[in-house]
Write a protein that holds these residues in place. Structure first.
Motif, mmCIF file in Angstrom:
data_model
loop_
_atom_site.group_PDB
_atom_site.id
_atom_site.type_symbol
_atom_site.label_atom_id
_atom_site.label_comp_id
_atom_site.label_asym_id
_atom_site.label_seq_id
_atom_site.Cartn_x
_atom_site.Cartn_y
_atom_site.Cartn_z
ATOM 1 N N ALA A 156 5.823 -0.147 -2.479
ATOM 2 C CA ALA A 156 4.486 0.404 -2.682
ATOM 3 C C ALA A 156 4.258 0.865 -4.121
ATOM 4 C CB ALA A 156 4.254 1.566 -1.719
ATOM 5 N N GLY A 157 5.232 0.648 -4.993
ATOM 6 C CA GLY A 157 5.059 0.955 -6.404
ATOM 7 C C GLY A 157 5.307 2.390 -6.801
ATOM 8 N N HIS A 158 6.001 3.150 -5.963
ATOM 9 C CA HIS A 158 6.265 4.543 -6.293
ATOM 10 C C HIS A 158 7.490 4.675 -7.202
ATOM 11 C CE1 HIS A 158 3.205 6.018 -3.598
ATOM 12 N NE2 HIS A 158 3.669 5.238 -2.636
ATOM 13 N N ARG A 159 7.502 5.737 -7.983
ATOM 14 C CA ARG A 159 8.642 6.055 -8.855
ATOM 15 C C ARG A 159 9.687 6.755 -7.996
ATOM 16 N NH1 ARG A 159 7.868 6.755 -14.366
ATOM 17 N NH2 ARG A 159 8.729 8.877 -14.341
ATOM 18 N N ALA A 160 10.597 5.975 -7.434
ATOM 19 C CA ALA A 160 11.513 6.523 -6.432
ATOM 20 C C ALA A 160 12.926 5.991 -6.610
ATOM 21 C CB ALA A 160 11.011 6.183 -5.027
#
Length: 429
Positions: A156-160
């Motif tokens: 989902a494109g999160h910084r994770a």
């Protein structure tokens, strides 16, 4: 530096707070917000967190709230340690698969899929709200099943970045056997979350004020197996002969694959781990209510998650301070294991900095291990699809693909049971 902990009402949170207090030079936290819908728990754990910091002379401020948006506002990093459905849902994960002769476990097999279906939509909603409030914030995921949840976040494109305590647990144990500082023990740790092997253990450098030299070093895994193989095998509850034959140290979770039927018999003969943890949690909350308590109680050591605080501090520090430090994390494959898709999430050593985690190059994975990794990766892809889009057919396909299931009638039965026991958490059911 502000950190927010989603799931801050967990009975495990005081362990995390103790790590922040002890390791303040590594991660100089100035503000900490605990977020949880269970305000009654926060009213116990929040004041205890303040007392722990005060006892150790830490100047950081602690607050708590059930308002997610307010809690994550201004956070540099958000740590996720939530459990959708609580211990009651975990107890279900650990029991109903046994009726079909399958392992009942919260991260492996049918129970693990159930947890993924409950968890992924909730985590993605949290992450999107974090992104709206703080586009630059990092998400550190310790929520199981870490591999699937981290893949959902990254897709989902999160910084994770995903985090597990298996590697740091091995590092600490091996260091103790070797009489070395933990920082001198470098692991060749490879696989997927809860499906990993230690293919090598190097003893490097000399720990001191100037840090640890991680280059070179001496391979000591054969020595560890020769001198401490019995203790390692006993800890894993696997035969010593297996370690010698494999020449590696598998994670404890490989026991669900290598000794599946034996584990099922054991699980059927005793109460679930969830029931045990629920009792520990009840006693911990009684202790936390004591206004004189200002340190983590000894009982917390039986709760699980050993060394999570150290791993969480090191990872968060590397992300926010751009250290480039090598740590074992869950992140995108990106060709590291060439037999897996680019977007698979693997658990390997990676250089961690302000741009995220970059996996270190890996030697080819032996077929004995690569086959299982490939099969479970396929299952995880299908599990994520079921978590994102729902539907009985997607659940069935994920179960059929799992190496511990893989039979039509069994997958059909487990599909019905999973939906029946999780209907309140599945919007599509």
């Amino acid at each position: 530096m502000k950190l927010a902990v989603v799931g801050g009402g967990s009975t495990y949170t005081p362990e995390l707070i103790d790590g922040f207090a002890r390791l303040r030079e590594v991660l100089p936290v100035t503000e900490l917000t605990l977020i949880d819908p269970a305000l009654e728990r926060l009213e116990l754990i929040g004041p205890l967190a303040r007392r722990i910091l005060a006892r150790q002379g830490h100047p950081g401020r602690v607050s708590w709230t059930d308002d997610l948006d307010a809690g994550v506002d201004g956070a540099d990093a958000v740590l996720l340690q939530l459990r959708v459905g609580g211990q009651a849902a975990r107890d279900q994960d650990e029991t109903w698969p046994l009726d079909s002769g399958c392992v009942g476990q919260e991260t492996t097999g049918a129970g693990g899929l159930a947890k993924a279906l409950r968890t992924v939509p909730v985590v993605l909603d949290i992450a999107e709200r974090v992104r709206r409030r703080n586009p630059g914030a990092w998400i550190v995921d310790f929520t199981n099943p870490v591999g699937i949840v981290t893949r959902a976040l990254l897709t989902a494109g999160h910084r994770a970045v995903g985090l597990c305590n298996v590697a740091i647990g091995f590092q600490r144990k091996f260091a103790r056997y070797l009489g070395a500082a933990p920082e001198q023990v470098v692991l060749d740790h490879v696989g997927l979350n809860h499906l990993t092997w230690e293919r090598g253990v190097r003893l490097v450098g000399t720990a001191g004020a100037g840090g640890t030299d991680r280059t070179g070093g001496v391979e000591v895994l054969p020595r560890l197996l020769a001198e401490h193989g019995e203790a390692i095998a006993a800890d894993l509850r696997m035969p010593r002969a297996l370690l010698d034959r494999l020449g590696v140290v598998p994670s404890y979770y490989l026991r669900y694959f290598y000794r599946h039927d034996e584990v099922v018999r054991e699980m059927r003969a005793k109460p679930s781990r969830a029931a045990e943890v629920a009792e520990i949690e009840r006693r911990l909350l009684e202790l936390y209510a004591d206004p004189a308590l200002d340190e983590k109680p000894e009982l917390l050591g039986k709760r699980g998650g050993a060394f999570y605080s150290e791993a969480a501090v090191a990872l968060t520090s590397a992300l926010l301070r751009d250290t480039g430090e090598v740590q074992v994390v869950n992140t995108l494959n990106r060709g590291t294991l060439p037999f897996l898709p680019e977007d698979a999430v693997i658990e390997v050593p990676a250089a961690v900095g302000a741009r995220g985690a970059s996996p270190l190059p890996q030697q080819p994975l032996e077929p004995l291990f690569a086959g299982l990794v490939a099969a479970v990766t396929g299952y995880e892809r299908l599990a994520l699809d079921a978590a994102l889009h729902g539907g009985r057919q997607r659940v069935f396909q994920a179960l059929l693909a799992h190496p511990l299931i893989g039979q039509i009638d069994l997958a059909e039965r487990l599909t019905d049971d999973l939906i029946a026991h999780n209907r309140e958490h599945l919007a599509w059911a």
